[in-house]
Design an enzyme around this catalytic site. Structure first.
Site, mmCIF file in Angstrom:
data_model
loop_
_atom_site.group_PDB
_atom_site.id
_atom_site.type_symbol
_atom_site.label_atom_id
_atom_site.label_comp_id
_atom_site.label_asym_id
_atom_site.label_seq_id
_atom_site.Cartn_x
_atom_site.Cartn_y
_atom_site.Cartn_z
ATOM 1 N N PRO A 2 0.818 -1.205 0.000
ATOM 2 C CA PRO A 2 0.000 0.000 0.000
ATOM 3 C C PRO A 2 0.859 1.266 0.000
ATOM 4 O O PRO A 2 1.867 1.330 0.679
ATOM 5 C CB PRO A 2 -0.791 -0.093 1.296
ATOM 6 C CG PRO A 2 -0.460 -1.389 1.933
ATOM 7 C CD PRO A 2 0.743 -1.920 1.267
ATOM 8 N N GLU A 3 0.410 2.245 -0.794
ATOM 9 C CA GLU A 3 1.107 3.525 -0.877
ATOM 10 C C GLU A 3 0.283 4.603 -0.159
ATOM 11 O O GLU A 3 -0.669 4.268 0.538
ATOM 12 C CB GLU A 3 1.323 3.872 -2.362
ATOM 13 C CG GLU A 3 2.039 2.744 -3.112
ATOM 14 C CD GLU A 3 2.205 3.000 -4.594
ATOM 15 O OE1 GLU A 3 2.245 4.175 -4.995
ATOM 16 O OE2 GLU A 3 2.299 2.025 -5.353
#
Length: 266
Positions: A2-3
């Site tokens: 996840p960013e």
DNA sequence: AATGGGACCTGCGCGC
DNA sequence: TGCGCGCAGGTCCCAT
């Protein structure tokens, strides 16, 4: 993954779910994700504490506790936070006073859970650059100008700009029509301006969609993030470019799989 | 100093 | 069919 958009989504949902809740127990099912302290010490260090605040720094989360300490969470690639959870198949779970549970899952054991006395002085936090929404255009230009690095690895360099990873770097560069292997110093003022704008547009839209559920990412509730429907290049090797129909290319750039349109991006 | 590559991990999908 | 291999990528660490 996840960013920034995925972690921001989880951060907002954690605020709603957990602020003011008291941790009464910690289930250490597979505590290899606990770093820098023994799992038992972490458990003793958080028991009885109330969650006061949730903070996101780039791709990491900080849960500030009433005892002055903070839980540091980095999901890396396959980490998940799920609430309400079951405590069954997690690596670590937090049990709150109402018997509700937060599960910390992680298929690949890359994720990190730490208990910090002073999270602001934690080395990882200190090395982070400013976040995209904290950088004015003039500051952004200085980060890019004169750099010999290829633009895509530079966008992903957390010491330069914090929060952009492989997926969003690809989507941003497609929209800015910039080839991922362009040297940063070769970008014109006009290109830097477009790039700056697209970073904002893509990240804002992705946050509004709850992130991109590729691989294992899910929101706190277990729901999917819907930004994937706006992906133009990521994961689309060989499929026609939505603008010019040229098949999307996948190359290795800076050691990472990189998707782009070889005709639209120059 | 900047850059590149490997290590850390596991599950999945592909090819033989 | 079943096995083995490559691949996924955030970050750290080492070599050049």
């Amino acid at each position: 993954m996840p960013e920034l958009p995925e972690v921001e989504t989880i951060k907002r949902e954690l605020e709603t779910a957990l602020i003011g809740k008291k941790i009464v127990d910690v289930l250490l099912n597979n505590p290899r994700i606990v770093r820098g302290i023994s799992p038992g010490a972490l458990k003793q260090g958080v028991k009885g504490a109330v969650i006061r605040a949730i903070i996101r720094k780039a791709k990491s989360l900080i849960l500030e506790l009433s005892n002055g300490r903070a839980l540091f969470i980095h999901l890396k690639m396959t980490g998940q936070l799920v609430y309400p959870g079951t405590g069954q198949n997690s690596r670590v779970s937090f049990v709150f006073s109402g018997d509700d549970i937060l599960d910390f899952n992680d298929q690949r054991l890359f994720a990190e859970l730490r208990l910090l006395k002073d999270w602001r002085s934690f080395k990882f936090i200190q090395k982070l650059g400013l976040e995209p929404f904290e950088v004015p255009f003039t500051g952004f230009k200085k980060l890019i100008a004169g750099k010999k690095t290829k633009i895509k690895p530079l966008l992903m360099d957390q010491a330069c700009i914090a929060g952009i990873g492989n997926l969003y770097a690809a989507e941003i560069l497609f929209r800015a029509k910039i080839h991922p292997e362009r040297k940063a110093y070769s970008l014109t003022d006009g290109e830097i301006k477009v790039l700056f704008n697209e970073i904002g547009c893509v990240l804002r839209k992705a946050i509004a969609c709850g992130g991109s559920s590729v691989d294992t990412y899910v929101r706190l509730s277990g729901k999917r993030g819907e930004y994937i429907r706006y992906h133009k290049v990521y994961g689309r090797e060989g499929l026609p470019c939505c603008v010019c129909k040229t098949p999307i290319t996948r190359n290795i750039v800076g050691g990472r799989g990189t998707y782009f349109c070889r005709k639209c991006q120059t």
